[in-house]
Design a protein around this motif. Structure first.
Motif, PDB file in Angstrom:
ATOM      1  N   GLY A 147      62.992  -6.119 -31.331  1.00  0.00           N
ATOM      2  CA  GLY A 147      62.512  -6.252 -29.964  1.00  0.00           C
ATOM      3  C   GLY A 147      63.649  -6.666 -29.053  1.00  0.00           C
ATOM      4  N   SER A 148      63.426  -7.722 -28.287  1.00  0.00           N
ATOM      5  CA  SER A 148      64.468  -8.227 -27.384  1.00  0.00           C
ATOM      6  C   SER A 148      65.424  -9.182 -28.092  1.00  0.00           C
ATOM      7  CB  SER A 148      63.816  -8.946 -26.196  1.00  0.00           C
ATOM      8  OG  SER A 148      63.064 -10.062 -26.644  1.00  0.00           O
ATOM      9  N   LEU A 149      65.163  -9.471 -29.348  1.00  0.00           N
ATOM     10  CA  LEU A 149      65.965 -10.441 -30.098  1.00  0.00           C
ATOM     11  C   LEU A 149      67.037  -9.701 -30.890  1.00  0.00           C
ATOM     12  CD1 LEU A 149      66.078 -13.502 -30.568  1.00  0.00           C
ATOM     13  CD2 LEU A 149      64.569 -13.187 -32.523  1.00  0.00           C
ATOM     14  N   THR A 150      68.203  -9.496 -30.276  1.00  0.00           N
ATOM     15  CA  THR A 150      69.302  -8.783 -30.915  1.00  0.00           C
ATOM     16  C   THR A 150      70.624  -9.472 -30.575  1.00  0.00           C
ATOM     17  OG1 THR A 150      69.521  -7.278 -29.032  1.00  0.00           O
ATOM     18  CG2 THR A 150      68.119  -6.546 -30.860  1.00  0.00           C
ATOM     19  N   ARG A 169      69.039  -8.285 -35.683  1.00  0.00           N
ATOM     20  CA  ARG A 169      69.189  -6.830 -35.758  1.00  0.00           C
ATOM     21  C   ARG A 169      67.899  -6.135 -35.335  1.00  0.00           C
ATOM     22  NH1 ARG A 169      71.346  -9.632 -40.255  1.00  0.00           N
ATOM     23  NH2 ARG A 169      73.610  -9.482 -40.264  1.00  0.00           N
ATOM     24  N   SER A 170      68.038  -4.939 -34.801  1.00  0.00           N
ATOM     25  CA  SER A 170      66.853  -4.149 -34.481  1.00  0.00           C
ATOM     26  C   SER A 170      66.139  -3.763 -35.772  1.00  0.00           C
ATOM     27  CB  SER A 170      67.250  -2.885 -33.718  1.00  0.00           C
ATOM     28  OG  SER A 170      67.945  -1.990 -34.579  1.00  0.00           O
ATOM     29  N   ASP A 171      64.885  -3.361 -35.644  1.00  0.00           N
ATOM     30  CA  ASP A 171      64.127  -2.918 -36.818  1.00  0.00           C
ATOM     31  C   ASP A 171      64.846  -1.769 -37.508  1.00  0.00           C
ATOM     32  OD1 ASP A 171      62.229  -4.753 -36.022  1.00  0.00           O
ATOM     33  OD2 ASP A 171      60.799  -3.247 -35.290  1.00  0.00           O
ATOM     34  N   GLU A 172      65.279  -0.814 -36.725  1.00  0.00           N
ATOM     35  CA  GLU A 172      65.909   0.374 -37.291  1.00  0.00           C
ATOM     36  C   GLU A 172      67.198   0.014 -38.031  1.00  0.00           C
ATOM     37  OE1 GLU A 172      63.195   1.314 -34.081  1.00  0.00           O
ATOM     38  OE2 GLU A 172      64.974   0.001 -34.134  1.00  0.00           O
ATOM     39  N   GLU A 173      67.981  -0.866 -37.434  1.00  0.00           N
ATOM     40  CA  GLU A 173      69.245  -1.257 -38.063  1.00  0.00           C
ATOM     41  C   GLU A 173      69.007  -2.023 -39.359  1.00  0.00           C
ATOM     42  OE1 GLU A 173      73.402  -3.593 -36.966  1.00  0.00           O
ATOM     43  OE2 GLU A 173      71.648  -3.820 -35.664  1.00  0.00           O
ATOM     44  N   LEU A 174      68.074  -2.958 -39.340  1.00  0.00           N
ATOM     45  CA  LEU A 174      67.804  -3.749 -40.543  1.00  0.00           C
ATOM     46  C   LEU A 174      67.296  -2.873 -41.682  1.00  0.00           C
ATOM     47  CD1 LEU A 174      67.644  -6.577 -41.832  1.00  0.00           C
ATOM     48  CD2 LEU A 174      65.285  -6.706 -40.984  1.00  0.00           C
ATOM     49  N   GLU A 183      65.283   0.338 -52.319  1.00  0.00           N
ATOM     50  CA  GLU A 183      64.168   1.178 -51.869  1.00  0.00           C
ATOM     51  C   GLU A 183      63.246   0.330 -51.007  1.00  0.00           C
ATOM     52  OE1 GLU A 183      60.065   3.127 -53.685  1.00  0.00           O
ATOM     53  OE2 GLU A 183      61.667   2.482 -55.047  1.00  0.00           O
ATOM     54  N   VAL A 184      62.879   0.825 -49.841  1.00  0.00           N
ATOM     55  CA  VAL A 184      61.985   0.094 -48.955  1.00  0.00           C
ATOM     56  C   VAL A 184      60.541   0.303 -49.402  1.00  0.00           C
ATOM     57  CG1 VAL A 184      61.172  -0.205 -46.587  1.00  0.00           C
ATOM     58  CG2 VAL A 184      63.592   0.274 -47.023  1.00  0.00           C
ATOM     59  N   VAL A 185      59.882  -0.790 -49.750  1.00  0.00           N
ATOM     60  CA  VAL A 185      58.482  -0.748 -50.162  1.00  0.00           C
ATOM     61  C   VAL A 185      57.559  -0.953 -48.961  1.00  0.00           C
ATOM     62  CG1 VAL A 185      56.713  -1.876 -51.593  1.00  0.00           C
ATOM     63  CG2 VAL A 185      59.047  -1.580 -52.480  1.00  0.00           C
ATOM     64  N   ASP A 186      57.946  -1.895 -48.098  1.00  0.00           N
ATOM     65  CA  ASP A 186      57.114  -2.205 -46.931  1.00  0.00           C
ATOM     66  C   ASP A 186      57.979  -2.816 -45.842  1.00  0.00           C
ATOM     67  OD1 ASP A 186      54.409  -2.818 -45.586  1.00  0.00           O
ATOM     68  OD2 ASP A 186      55.350  -4.791 -45.644  1.00  0.00           O
ATOM     69  N   PHE A 187      57.674  -2.445 -44.609  1.00  0.00           N
ATOM     70  CA  PHE A 187      58.260  -3.121 -43.452  1.00  0.00           C
ATOM     71  C   PHE A 187      57.173  -3.318 -42.416  1.00  0.00           C
ATOM     72  CE2 PHE A 187      59.747  -3.031 -39.086  1.00  0.00           C
ATOM     73  CZ  PHE A 187      60.616  -4.112 -39.097  1.00  0.00           C
ATOM     74  N   HIS A 188      57.103  -4.522 -41.860  1.00  0.00           N
ATOM     75  CA  HIS A 188      56.244  -4.766 -40.709  1.00  0.00           C
ATOM     76  C   HIS A 188      56.794  -5.947 -39.927  1.00  0.00           C
ATOM     77  CE1 HIS A 188      54.482  -7.410 -43.838  1.00  0.00           C
ATOM     78  NE2 HIS A 188      54.260  -8.234 -42.828  1.00  0.00           N
ATOM     79  N   ALA A 189      56.362  -6.071 -38.702  1.00  0.00           N
ATOM     80  CA  ALA A 189      56.790  -7.168 -37.833  1.00  0.00           C
ATOM     81  C   ALA A 189      55.609  -8.083 -37.539  1.00  0.00           C
ATOM     82  CB  ALA A 189      57.374  -6.624 -36.537  1.00  0.00           C
ATOM     83  N   VAL A 190      55.932  -9.365 -37.357  1.00  0.00           N
ATOM     84  CA  VAL A 190      54.930 -10.378 -37.026  1.00  0.00           C
ATOM     85  C   VAL A 190      55.398 -11.081 -35.758  1.00  0.00           C
ATOM     86  CG1 VAL A 190      53.728 -12.458 -37.790  1.00  0.00           C
ATOM     87  CG2 VAL A 190      54.420 -10.731 -39.476  1.00  0.00           C
ATOM     88  N   GLY A 191      54.508 -11.234 -34.781  1.00  0.00           N
ATOM     89  CA  GLY A 191      54.867 -11.971 -33.574  1.00  0.00           C
ATOM     90  C   GLY A 191      55.653 -11.136 -32.582  1.00  0.00           C
ATOM     91  N   ALA A 192      56.187 -11.816 -31.568  1.00  0.00           N
ATOM     92  CA  ALA A 192      56.896 -11.126 -30.493  1.00  0.00           C
ATOM     93  C   ALA A 192      57.926 -12.056 -29.870  1.00  0.00           C
ATOM     94  CB  ALA A 192      55.898 -10.670 -29.421  1.00  0.00           C
ATOM     95  N   ASP A 193      58.770 -11.457 -29.029  1.00  0.00           N
ATOM     96  CA  ASP A 193      59.790 -12.182 -28.282  1.00  0.00           C
ATOM     97  C   ASP A 193      60.699 -12.954 -29.236  1.00  0.00           C
ATOM     98  OD1 ASP A 193      58.713 -11.173 -25.891  1.00  0.00           O
ATOM     99  OD2 ASP A 193      57.270 -12.812 -25.783  1.00  0.00           O
ATOM    100  N   HIS A 194      60.981 -14.222 -28.932  1.00  0.00           N
ATOM    101  CA  HIS A 194      61.933 -14.975 -29.737  1.00  0.00           C
ATOM    102  C   HIS A 194      61.322 -15.515 -31.034  1.00  0.00           C
ATOM    103  CE1 HIS A 194      64.267 -14.752 -26.038  1.00  0.00           C
ATOM    104  NE2 HIS A 194      65.311 -14.999 -26.783  1.00  0.00           N
ATOM    105  N   SER A 195      60.042 -15.253 -31.262  1.00  0.00           N
ATOM    106  CA  SER A 195      59.405 -15.606 -32.523  1.00  0.00           C
ATOM    107  C   SER A 195      59.086 -14.362 -33.355  1.00  0.00           C
ATOM    108  CB  SER A 195      58.122 -16.410 -32.277  1.00  0.00           C
ATOM    109  OG  SER A 195      58.415 -17.641 -31.657  1.00  0.00           O
ATOM    110  N   ARG A 196      59.655 -13.232 -32.985  1.00  0.00           N
ATOM    111  CA  ARG A 196      59.375 -11.985 -33.698  1.00  0.00           C
ATOM    112  C   ARG A 196      60.047 -12.002 -35.075  1.00  0.00           C
ATOM    113  NH1 ARG A 196      60.863  -6.640 -34.526  1.00  0.00           N
ATOM    114  NH2 ARG A 196      59.246  -5.086 -34.095  1.00  0.00           N
ATOM    115  N   PHE A 197      59.259 -11.686 -36.099  1.00  0.00           N
ATOM    116  CA  PHE A 197      59.709 -11.792 -37.486  1.00  0.00           C
ATOM    117  C   PHE A 197      59.645 -10.425 -38.148  1.00  0.00           C
ATOM    118  CE2 PHE A 197      58.776 -12.554 -42.026  1.00  0.00           C
ATOM    119  CZ  PHE A 197      59.791 -13.427 -42.358  1.00  0.00           C
ATOM    120  N   GLN A 198      60.730 -10.056 -38.824  1.00  0.00           N
ATOM    121  CA  GLN A 198      60.815  -8.783 -39.539  1.00  0.00           C
ATOM    122  C   GLN A 198      60.615  -9.037 -41.037  1.00  0.00           C
ATOM    123  OE1 GLN A 198      64.778  -8.457 -37.999  1.00  0.00           O
ATOM    124  NE2 GLN A 198      64.318  -6.555 -36.928  1.00  0.00           N
TER     125      GLN A 198
END
Length: 204
Positions: A147-150, A169-174, A183-198
Motif C-alpha cells: 500500500g502506502s507503506l514502502t 516492500r510492495s506486495d508485488e515485490e515481496l 513456492e508461494v502457497v498463500d498471500f494475503h494482506a491484513v489491515g491498511a495504512d501504516h498497520s498493513r500486514f503482508q
C-alpha cells in the motif's frame, strides 16, 4: 548506496535489548493470533519449527504448547534470555548466521522481523532460511508493508532507541522476491495504512 545488513545489526540489537521487558509484558493482537493459528493448522503434528526473530518467545511458546519441537533464535541477548526463562531452546543468532545443519526444520516462522533486512541482503537471507528447511517444509513470512507503506531506512521518530532500520516492500515485490526461492502457497494482506500486514506462506 543502500544499507547493508551488517550495518544495521548493532542498532537493532541495542533497541531490542532495551525493549525486551516492555515487549514481554505486551499482549498479542487478535489478528496476529489468527495468523499464527492458521499457520499451525498447515503443519504436521510433532514437527520441528524454527522461529527467527523470536523476540521474547510468545509465539514459540504457543507452537511448543501445541506439540511442536521448537527452537527460537533472536539477535538480542536480552530477548533470548526471556525465551529461556520460558523453558525454550533459544539461541543468539541473526538471519545470516543460522548455525544449523541443512534440512534441520520442518517449518520456519518469522513474524515482523524480515522487515529489518535491507533489500540488498534479502535474497541471501531467504536462501539461508531455505537451506535449514527440509524439502516441502513451510515458511511463514509476515511483515508490515505494501500500500502506502514502502521504502527503507531508519525512522527518526521511532518509538525505540536507537532508531531501527526498516525495509517496506510492495506486495508485488515481496511475492516476487520470495518466489525466487520458495513456492508461494498463500498471500494475503491484513489491515491498511501504516498497520498493513503482508502474510506469506511459502513451501521449500
Amino acid at each position: 548506496m543502500s544499507a547493508r545488513y551488517d550495518d544495521v545489526l548493532g542498532p537493532l540489537r541495542e533497541a531490542y535489548d532495551r525493549s525486551a521487558r516492555q515487549r514481554d509484558a505486551s499482549g498479542k493482537a487478535a489478528w496476529k493470533q489468527a495468523e499464527r493459528e492458521a499457520f499451525l493448522g498447515r503443519l504436521p503434528d510433532g514437527g520441528k519449527l524454527l522461529e527467527i526473530g523470536a523476540g521474547t518467545g510468545q509465539d514459540s511458546v504457543y507452537f511448543r504448547d501445541h506439540g511442536l519441537d521448537v527452537v527460537a533464535v533472536d539477535l538480542s541477548p536480552e530477548m533470548v534470555a526471556r525465551c529461556r526463562e520460558k523453558g525454550l531452546d533459544a539461541r543468539v543468532m541473526d538471519f545470516l548466521g543460522l548455525d544449523f545443519a541443512p534440512g534441520s526444520f520442518d517449518a520456519v516462522y518469522a513474524l515482523n522481523c524480515l522487515l529489518h533486512v535491507p533489500d540488498r541482503d534479502l535474497p541471501a537471507v531467504l536462501e539461508a532460511i531455505h537451506r535449514v528447511m527440509r524439502p516441502g517444509g513451510l515458511f511463514f513470512l509476515g511483515v508490515y508493508g505494501g500500500g502506502s507503506l514502502t521504502g527503507e531506512g531508519e525512522f527518526a521518530d521511532d518509538e525505540q532507541w536507537p532508531p531501527r532500520f526498516f525495509s517496506f516492500r510492495s506486495d508485488e515485490e515481496l511475492v516476487e522476491r520470495a518466489s525466487r526461492v520458495f513456492e508461494v502457497v498463500d498471500f494475503h494482506a491484513v489491515g491498511a495504512d501504516h498497520s498493513r500486514f503482508q502474510s506469506l506462506t511459502l513451501r521449500a
